[in-house]
Scaffold this motif. Sequence first.
Motif, PDB file in Angstrom:
ATOM      1  N   LEU A 118      37.931 132.925  41.504  1.00 29.80           N
ATOM      2  CA  LEU A 118      37.459 134.159  40.874  1.00 29.80           C
ATOM      3  C   LEU A 118      38.221 135.376  41.410  1.00 29.80           C
ATOM      4  O   LEU A 118      38.557 136.296  40.655  1.00 29.80           O
ATOM      5  CB  LEU A 118      35.964 134.347  41.110  1.00 29.80           C
ATOM      6  CG  LEU A 118      35.025 133.476  40.281  1.00 29.80           C
ATOM      7  CD1 LEU A 118      33.593 133.598  40.808  1.00 29.80           C
ATOM      8  CD2 LEU A 118      35.075 133.869  38.805  1.00 29.80           C
ATOM      9  N   ALA A 119      38.497 135.366  42.713  1.00 29.77           N
ATOM     10  CA  ALA A 119      39.252 136.472  43.315  1.00 29.77           C
ATOM     11  C   ALA A 119      40.658 136.537  42.721  1.00 29.77           C
ATOM     12  O   ALA A 119      41.172 137.622  42.422  1.00 29.77           O
ATOM     13  CB  ALA A 119      39.316 136.305  44.831  1.00 29.77           C
ATOM     14  N   HIS A 120      41.273 135.379  42.554  1.00 27.85           N
ATOM     15  CA  HIS A 120      42.612 135.315  41.967  1.00 27.85           C
ATOM     16  C   HIS A 120      42.586 135.799  40.520  1.00 27.85           C
ATOM     17  O   HIS A 120      43.436 136.596  40.097  1.00 27.85           O
ATOM     18  CB  HIS A 120      43.123 133.875  42.044  1.00 27.85           C
ATOM     19  CG  HIS A 120      44.446 133.659  41.366  1.00 27.85           C
ATOM     20  ND1 HIS A 120      45.618 134.225  41.810  1.00 27.85           N
ATOM     21  CD2 HIS A 120      44.778 132.946  40.264  1.00 27.85           C
ATOM     22  CE1 HIS A 120      46.613 133.866  41.020  1.00 27.85           C
ATOM     23  NE2 HIS A 120      46.131 133.101  40.074  1.00 27.85           N
ATOM     24  N   ILE A 123      44.422 139.112  38.595  1.00 31.93           N
ATOM     25  CA  ILE A 123      45.242 139.052  37.383  1.00 31.93           C
ATOM     26  C   ILE A 123      44.721 140.042  36.346  1.00 31.93           C
ATOM     27  O   ILE A 123      45.486 140.809  35.745  1.00 31.93           O
ATOM     28  CB  ILE A 123      45.243 137.629  36.801  1.00 31.93           C
ATOM     29  CG1 ILE A 123      46.001 136.674  37.731  1.00 31.93           C
ATOM     30  CG2 ILE A 123      45.894 137.613  35.413  1.00 31.93           C
ATOM     31  CD1 ILE A 123      45.958 135.224  37.288  1.00 31.93           C
ATOM     32  N   TYR A 124      43.393 140.026  36.130  1.00 25.61           N
ATOM     33  CA  TYR A 124      42.803 140.964  35.178  1.00 25.61           C
ATOM     34  C   TYR A 124      43.169 142.412  35.535  1.00 25.61           C
ATOM     35  O   TYR A 124      43.505 143.217  34.671  1.00 25.61           O
ATOM     36  CB  TYR A 124      41.283 140.824  35.167  1.00 25.61           C
ATOM     37  CG  TYR A 124      40.737 139.662  34.376  1.00 25.61           C
ATOM     38  CD1 TYR A 124      41.306 139.276  33.167  1.00 25.61           C
ATOM     39  CD2 TYR A 124      39.621 138.951  34.828  1.00 25.61           C
ATOM     40  CE1 TYR A 124      40.795 138.215  32.435  1.00 25.61           C
ATOM     41  CE2 TYR A 124      39.105 137.893  34.111  1.00 25.61           C
ATOM     42  CZ  TYR A 124      39.688 137.524  32.907  1.00 25.61           C
ATOM     43  OH  TYR A 124      39.174 136.489  32.184  1.00 25.61           O
ATOM     44  N   SER A 125      43.075 142.728  36.827  1.00 29.15           N
ATOM     45  CA  SER A 125      43.346 144.091  37.278  1.00 29.15           C
ATOM     46  C   SER A 125      44.779 144.495  36.970  1.00 29.15           C
ATOM     47  O   SER A 125      45.031 145.595  36.452  1.00 29.15           O
ATOM     48  CB  SER A 125      43.063 144.205  38.779  1.00 29.15           C
ATOM     49  OG  SER A 125      43.248 145.523  39.226  1.00 29.15           O
ATOM     50  N   LYS A 126      45.728 143.612  37.259  1.00 29.35           N
ATOM     51  CA  LYS A 126      47.133 143.925  37.029  1.00 29.35           C
ATOM     52  C   LYS A 126      47.461 144.024  35.543  1.00 29.35           C
ATOM     53  O   LYS A 126      48.441 144.668  35.163  1.00 29.35           O
ATOM     54  CB  LYS A 126      48.014 142.879  37.717  1.00 29.35           C
ATOM     55  CG  LYS A 126      47.981 143.000  39.238  1.00 29.35           C
ATOM     56  CD  LYS A 126      48.751 141.892  39.917  1.00 29.35           C
ATOM     57  CE  LYS A 126      48.647 142.014  41.439  1.00 29.35           C
ATOM     58  NZ  LYS A 126      49.331 140.917  42.143  1.00 29.35           N
ATOM     59  N   LEU A 127      46.636 143.394  34.706  1.00 29.92           N
ATOM     60  CA  LEU A 127      46.823 143.482  33.260  1.00 29.92           C
ATOM     61  C   LEU A 127      46.077 144.667  32.653  1.00 29.92           C
ATOM     62  O   LEU A 127      46.101 144.873  31.441  1.00 29.92           O
ATOM     63  CB  LEU A 127      46.349 142.186  32.588  1.00 29.92           C
ATOM     64  CG  LEU A 127      47.173 140.926  32.880  1.00 29.92           C
ATOM     65  CD1 LEU A 127      46.522 139.706  32.258  1.00 29.92           C
ATOM     66  CD2 LEU A 127      48.593 141.089  32.349  1.00 29.92           C
ATOM     67  N   TYR A 129      38.978 135.582  51.633  1.00 23.94           N
ATOM     68  CA  TYR A 129      38.033 136.686  51.457  1.00 23.94           C
ATOM     69  C   TYR A 129      38.744 138.030  51.583  1.00 23.94           C
ATOM     70  O   TYR A 129      38.462 138.968  50.832  1.00 23.94           O
ATOM     71  CB  TYR A 129      36.909 136.586  52.481  1.00 23.94           C
ATOM     72  CG  TYR A 129      35.858 137.671  52.343  1.00 23.94           C
ATOM     73  CD1 TYR A 129      34.981 137.676  51.257  1.00 23.94           C
ATOM     74  CD2 TYR A 129      35.758 138.685  53.280  1.00 23.94           C
ATOM     75  CE1 TYR A 129      34.030 138.672  51.118  1.00 23.94           C
ATOM     76  CE2 TYR A 129      34.800 139.691  53.148  1.00 23.94           C
ATOM     77  CZ  TYR A 129      33.936 139.677  52.072  1.00 23.94           C
ATOM     78  OH  TYR A 129      32.995 140.665  51.933  1.00 23.94           O
ATOM     79  N   LEU A 130      39.678 138.128  52.510  1.00 18.14           N
ATOM     80  CA  LEU A 130      40.439 139.366  52.662  1.00 18.14           C
ATOM     81  C   LEU A 130      41.296 139.634  51.422  1.00 18.14           C
ATOM     82  O   LEU A 130      41.472 140.788  51.018  1.00 18.14           O
ATOM     83  CB  LEU A 130      41.310 139.308  53.913  1.00 18.14           C
ATOM     84  CG  LEU A 130      40.552 139.226  55.242  1.00 18.14           C
ATOM     85  CD1 LEU A 130      41.528 139.140  56.406  1.00 18.14           C
ATOM     86  CD2 LEU A 130      39.616 140.415  55.414  1.00 18.14           C
ATOM     87  N   ALA A 131      41.815 138.565  50.811  1.00 16.62           N
ATOM     88  CA  ALA A 131      42.560 138.727  49.558  1.00 16.62           C
ATOM     89  C   ALA A 131      41.642 139.271  48.462  1.00 16.62           C
ATOM     90  O   ALA A 131      42.057 140.097  47.648  1.00 16.62           O
ATOM     91  CB  ALA A 131      43.167 137.395  49.127  1.00 16.62           C
ATOM     92  N   LEU A 132      40.389 138.795  48.459  1.00 15.49           N
ATOM     93  CA  LEU A 132      39.409 139.324  47.511  1.00 15.49           C
ATOM     94  C   LEU A 132      39.205 140.823  47.728  1.00 15.49           C
ATOM     95  O   LEU A 132      39.234 141.612  46.766  1.00 15.49           O
ATOM     96  CB  LEU A 132      38.074 138.596  47.662  1.00 15.49           C
ATOM     97  CG  LEU A 132      36.844 139.318  47.079  1.00 15.49           C
ATOM     98  CD1 LEU A 132      36.945 139.416  45.567  1.00 15.49           C
ATOM     99  CD2 LEU A 132      35.559 138.645  47.515  1.00 15.49           C
ATOM    100  N   LEU A 133      38.978 141.243  48.988  1.00 17.80           N
ATOM    101  CA  LEU A 133      38.762 142.656  49.271  1.00 17.80           C
ATOM    102  C   LEU A 133      39.987 143.487  48.875  1.00 17.80           C
ATOM    103  O   LEU A 133      39.850 144.614  48.380  1.00 17.80           O
ATOM    104  CB  LEU A 133      38.452 142.859  50.754  1.00 17.80           C
ATOM    105  CG  LEU A 133      37.124 142.303  51.275  1.00 17.80           C
ATOM    106  CD1 LEU A 133      36.947 142.653  52.747  1.00 17.80           C
ATOM    107  CD2 LEU A 133      35.942 142.841  50.458  1.00 17.80           C
TER     108      LEU A 133
END
Length: 208
Positions: free
Chosen positions: A93-95, A99-103, A133-137
């Motif tokens: 979900l974080a990944h 992707i959604y954010s960059k699009l 988790y840090l990647a999620l943040l």
Amino acid sequence: DIPFLVRVDFRNYIASHLIDLEELDLAEELLQLNLDIFDQESQCNLNFYQCLNLMSNVYFATPKKGYLNLSEQAVDCVESNGYDHSRIYAGLLAHLGGIYSKLGKYELAELSLSKSKKVFLLGNDDLMEDMTYLALLNNLALNEKLNGSLSASIANYELVLRALKKLIGPEHPSYVAVSINLSRAYNEVGDYESSYQILKNIVSGDLS
């Protein structure tokens, strides 16, 4: 004979390291072998959605069309098989949120990232020592920045940096990358002194 799932898991493992080394063509070749096997076996399990997620990473880095669909398919596969409270699901979900954010799909990004955080928080581990988790943040901070929520973005970037400093040290490229993102967020909120100081420290090599 080596069991087929063992072979699949081994290819996924090798492919993940090839992606880290930016050997994307070799990684894609291995992952495609796995996807072809799953088409024949008609199985959908943890190894399968891990393979989909890794292929999504390859397509995103190349870039190639289809990486969003692959990431969405991986999440759907997990949900349909009852793994939707697992740490792996939270990572997927974080990944996907990133992707959604960059699009520019900020609302979808917020939904995926918030859901990921809720799943992570179900565990009892020290999350600030968990790189996923840090990647999620970090993805949350990026989405907040792009969506105009600069104060929340800065708070998350600072949180990530404190944790990364302990885990990987200030010389690590990931630490530097997050520092640059924080500097940009400071700049956008009008805190030019803090923004400049971070960039000055990066140039001088003094991020301690």
